[in-house]
Design a protein around this motif. Structure first.
Motif, mmCIF file in Angstrom:
data_model
loop_
_atom_site.group_PDB
_atom_site.id
_atom_site.type_symbol
_atom_site.label_atom_id
_atom_site.label_comp_id
_atom_site.label_asym_id
_atom_site.label_seq_id
_atom_site.Cartn_x
_atom_site.Cartn_y
_atom_site.Cartn_z
ATOM 1 N N GLY A 9 0.852 -1.192 0.000
ATOM 2 C CA GLY A 9 0.000 0.000 0.000
ATOM 3 C C GLY A 9 0.885 1.238 0.000
ATOM 4 N N ILE A 10 0.296 2.345 0.403
ATOM 5 C CA ILE A 10 1.031 3.609 0.394
ATOM 6 C C ILE A 10 2.256 3.529 1.311
ATOM 7 N N GLY A 11 2.045 2.995 2.519
ATOM 8 C CA GLY A 11 3.120 2.965 3.506
ATOM 9 C C GLY A 11 4.221 1.984 3.120
ATOM 10 N N ARG A 31 -0.830 -9.188 -1.256
ATOM 11 C CA ARG A 31 -1.841 -10.224 -1.540
ATOM 12 C C ARG A 31 -2.490 -10.037 -2.914
ATOM 13 N N LEU A 44 -6.745 11.105 -3.127
ATOM 14 C CA LEU A 44 -6.499 11.549 -1.757
ATOM 15 C C LEU A 44 -5.592 12.768 -1.729
ATOM 16 N N HIS A 45 -5.614 13.441 -0.604
ATOM 17 C CA HIS A 45 -4.772 14.613 -0.411
ATOM 18 C C HIS A 45 -3.506 14.181 0.300
ATOM 19 N N ARG A 111 -5.342 7.786 -6.521
ATOM 20 C CA ARG A 111 -4.696 6.678 -5.794
ATOM 21 C C ARG A 111 -3.969 5.696 -6.700
ATOM 22 N N ARG A 115 -0.017 4.838 -6.724
ATOM 23 C CA ARG A 115 0.519 3.477 -6.622
ATOM 24 C C ARG A 115 1.546 3.222 -7.730
ATOM 25 N N ARG A 131 -0.279 -13.740 0.049
ATOM 26 C CA ARG A 131 -1.060 -13.312 1.210
ATOM 27 C C ARG A 131 -0.378 -13.797 2.482
ATOM 28 N N ASP A 162 0.369 -3.910 6.290
ATOM 29 C CA ASP A 162 -0.775 -4.550 5.640
ATOM 30 C C ASP A 162 -2.103 -3.928 6.064
ATOM 31 N N ALA A 167 -2.696 -8.461 9.504
ATOM 32 C CA ALA A 167 -2.506 -9.792 10.088
ATOM 33 C C ALA A 167 -1.191 -9.845 10.863
ATOM 34 N N PHE A 291 -19.198 2.865 4.914
ATOM 35 C CA PHE A 291 -18.067 2.236 5.594
ATOM 36 C C PHE A 291 -18.032 2.701 7.043
HETATM 37 C C1 FAD Z 1 -12.389 7.091 2.263
HETATM 38 C C2 FAD Z 1 -10.955 7.350 2.681
HETATM 39 C C3 FAD Z 1 -10.361 8.565 2.344
HETATM 40 C C4 FAD Z 1 -9.039 8.831 2.724
HETATM 41 N N1 FAD Z 1 -8.474 10.020 2.346
HETATM 42 C C5 FAD Z 1 -7.184 10.278 2.687
HETATM 43 C C6 FAD Z 1 -6.559 11.501 2.275
HETATM 44 O O1 FAD Z 1 -7.167 12.338 1.600
HETATM 45 N N2 FAD Z 1 -5.266 11.724 2.658
HETATM 46 C C7 FAD Z 1 -4.561 10.816 3.422
HETATM 47 O O2 FAD Z 1 -3.383 11.049 3.721
HETATM 48 N N3 FAD Z 1 -5.142 9.632 3.805
HETATM 49 C C8 FAD Z 1 -6.419 9.354 3.466
HETATM 50 N N4 FAD Z 1 -6.986 8.173 3.875
HETATM 51 C C9 FAD Z 1 -6.174 7.238 4.689
HETATM 52 C C10 FAD Z 1 -5.198 6.444 3.816
HETATM 53 O O3 FAD Z 1 -5.911 5.767 2.792
HETATM 54 C C11 FAD Z 1 -4.472 5.417 4.704
HETATM 55 O O4 FAD Z 1 -3.849 6.064 5.779
HETATM 56 C C12 FAD Z 1 -3.404 4.674 3.910
HETATM 57 O O5 FAD Z 1 -3.968 3.995 2.802
HETATM 58 C C13 FAD Z 1 -2.701 3.682 4.805
HETATM 59 O O6 FAD Z 1 -1.641 3.105 4.055
HETATM 60 P P1 FAD Z 1 -1.090 1.692 4.415
HETATM 61 O O7 FAD Z 1 0.032 1.430 3.452
HETATM 62 O O8 FAD Z 1 -0.808 1.636 5.869
HETATM 63 O O9 FAD Z 1 -2.281 0.682 4.166
HETATM 64 P P2 FAD Z 1 -3.086 0.378 2.831
HETATM 65 O O10 FAD Z 1 -2.989 1.490 1.866
HETATM 66 O O11 FAD Z 1 -4.416 -0.111 3.267
HETATM 67 O O12 FAD Z 1 -2.278 -0.852 2.189
HETATM 68 C C14 FAD Z 1 -2.241 -2.118 2.785
HETATM 69 C C15 FAD Z 1 -1.802 -3.120 1.723
HETATM 70 O O13 FAD Z 1 -1.582 -4.370 2.349
HETATM 71 C C16 FAD Z 1 -2.170 -5.397 1.577
HETATM 72 N N5 FAD Z 1 -2.494 -6.508 2.467
HETATM 73 C C17 FAD Z 1 -3.456 -6.565 3.424
HETATM 74 N N6 FAD Z 1 -3.444 -7.737 4.058
HETATM 75 C C18 FAD Z 1 -2.428 -8.455 3.506
HETATM 76 C C19 FAD Z 1 -1.897 -9.774 3.742
HETATM 77 N N7 FAD Z 1 -2.413 -10.600 4.682
HETATM 78 N N8 FAD Z 1 -0.855 -10.197 2.987
HETATM 79 C C20 FAD Z 1 -0.300 -9.395 2.024
HETATM 80 N N9 FAD Z 1 -0.770 -8.141 1.746
HETATM 81 C C21 FAD Z 1 -1.817 -7.689 2.494
HETATM 82 C C22 FAD Z 1 -3.390 -4.740 0.946
HETATM 83 O O14 FAD Z 1 -3.834 -5.438 -0.210
HETATM 84 C C23 FAD Z 1 -2.853 -3.344 0.643
HETATM 85 O O15 FAD Z 1 -2.254 -3.275 -0.634
HETATM 86 C C24 FAD Z 1 -8.309 7.876 3.492
HETATM 87 C C25 FAD Z 1 -8.916 6.656 3.826
HETATM 88 C C26 FAD Z 1 -10.223 6.392 3.434
HETATM 89 C C27 FAD Z 1 -10.843 5.073 3.819
#
Ligand code: FAD
Length: 301
Positions: A9-11, A31, A44-45, A111, A115, A131, A162, A167, A291
């Motif tokens: 994901g983003i992080g 996954r 997103l911003h 988004r 990516r 996964r 994730d 998980a 949601f």
């Molecule tokens: C409606 C909405 C609007 C938002 N707007 C903003 C915004 O404007 N600005 C902002 O900064 N933030 C915004 N956010 C928050 C932002 O989307 C999250 O903070 C960000 O996506 C978190 O990044 P992440 O990498 O931690 O997780 P995610 O982006 O959720 O990525 C997690 C990744 O892990 C993968 N994964 C999950 N489980 C497993 C597994 N068991 N095995 C392997 N892979 C797995 C998933 O498929 C996914 O690709 C918004 C969120 C929502 C819901």
């Protein structure tokens, strides 16, 4: 040192870019079957803290393509009543102090585009279709990640990137599951290039807005325009979301279909300015979704 990241994901991807740049051996396990599997329709911003992180972690060419493909935040944050009276407009210059440095600015971004930017140059690093299931701690301080397809990856550091339902976190910090906040979002989008969109009030077509009423919910709106264009063009849209106390929503709101959600949004805004009700009433029901909001408890240090 070898770092294993679960989640592209983003992080996870931003961290992987930073580690590659720093010369650290890293592998990301995702996954999804491929880079285009989940087409997220929302933009997103990215705030200045996010912009700084992207510039620090991305190779220069990917940072340049990020800037070329994003817009600039404009229009400020407005607070309005449900009758469309302006309470206050917070200028962008207050939220994001003016700077000529793009890494100190906020950027609205698609988004899927983000990516793609984050995946640039990571071909041998990201493995799709894996996964994560569980990890094991190995003698000597190493760790192995086990995937549902039976494969195993070993490394020195395991990063759980994730997402909200992680998980990795579930195994490492059991009992720290996200807790429901009691708030539910009902979101939808309104295209800004149709004839009907000219009836949307100017302020709502500008920046971000919060519509406040003496009810247990508010309406959030945010306009997303493609970069470098003055007027509304194809693909520009308004994101709308009612954020409500669950008690103010119909029962079982998460499982309602688009038409029912649209009717619910209209009913919740009864008595509001007709231009606001129309935002829901004339929107494509296929864009509606609900949601629940959960919050992560703070784990012990
Ligand atoms: C409606 C909405 C609007 C938002 N707007 C903003 C915004 O404007 N600005 C902002 O900064 N933030 C915004 N956010 C928050 C932002 O989307 C999250 O903070 C960000 O996506 C978190 O990044 P992440 O990498 O931690 O997780 P995610 O982006 O959720 O990525 C997690 C990744 O892990 C993968 N994964 C999950 N489980 C497993 C597994 N068991 N095995 C392997 N892979 C797995 C998933 O498929 C996914 O690709 C918004 C969120 C929502 C819901």
């Amino acid at each position: 040192m070898r770092v294993i990241i679960v989640g592209a994901g983003i992080g996870g991807l931003c961290l992987a870019q930073g580690l590659v740049k720093a010369g650290v051996d890293v592998a990301v396990y995702e996954r999804d079957q491929g880079r285009a599997e989940r087409v997220d329709r929302y933009r997103l911003h990215v705030n200045p803290a996010g912009s700084r992180a992207l510039r620090a972690c991305l190779p220069a060419s990917a940072w340049e393509s990020f800037l070329a493909g994003t817009g600039k935040s404009a229009g400020g944050f407005g607070f309005l009543t449900e009758r469309l009276q302006t309470l206050v407009i917070v200028d962008d210059a207050i939220m994001y102090p003016a700077s000529a440095d793009p890494a100190e600015q906020a950027h609205p971004v698609d988004r899927m585009f983000l990516r793609e930017v984050l995946l640039a140059g990571l071909d041998g690093v990201v493995r799709f279709g894996r996964r994560f299931d569980h990890y094991s701690l190995l003698p000597g301080g190493a760790v192995s990640a086990h995937f549902l397809d039976g494969t195993i990856a070993a490394g020195d550091v395991l990063v759980g990137a994730d997402g909200v339902g992680s998980a990795v976190r579930r195994q490492y910090l059991p009992g720290n599951d996200p807790v429901p906040t009691g708030a539910v979002g009902i979101g939808w989008t309104v295209l800004l290039d149709g004839a009907a969109s000219t009836r949307i009030p100017e302020r709502i077509r500008t920046g971000m807005n919060m519509i406040m009423a003496p009810v247990p919910f508010f309406l959030f709106t945010s306009v997303f325009r493609r970069p470098g264009r003055a007027g509304a063009s194809s693909g520009d849209y308004l994101l709308c979301a009612i954020v409500a106390d669950r008690g103010a929503c119909p029962a079982g709101v998460e499982s309602l279909d688009g038409r029912v959600l649209r009717a619910a949004a209209e009913a919740m805004m009864a008595g509001w300015h007709p231009d606001l009700i129309r935002l829901a009433a004339e929107a494509d029901p296929g864009t509606f979704g609900a949601f629940p909001f959960a919050a992560a408890p703070l784990p012990d240090p």
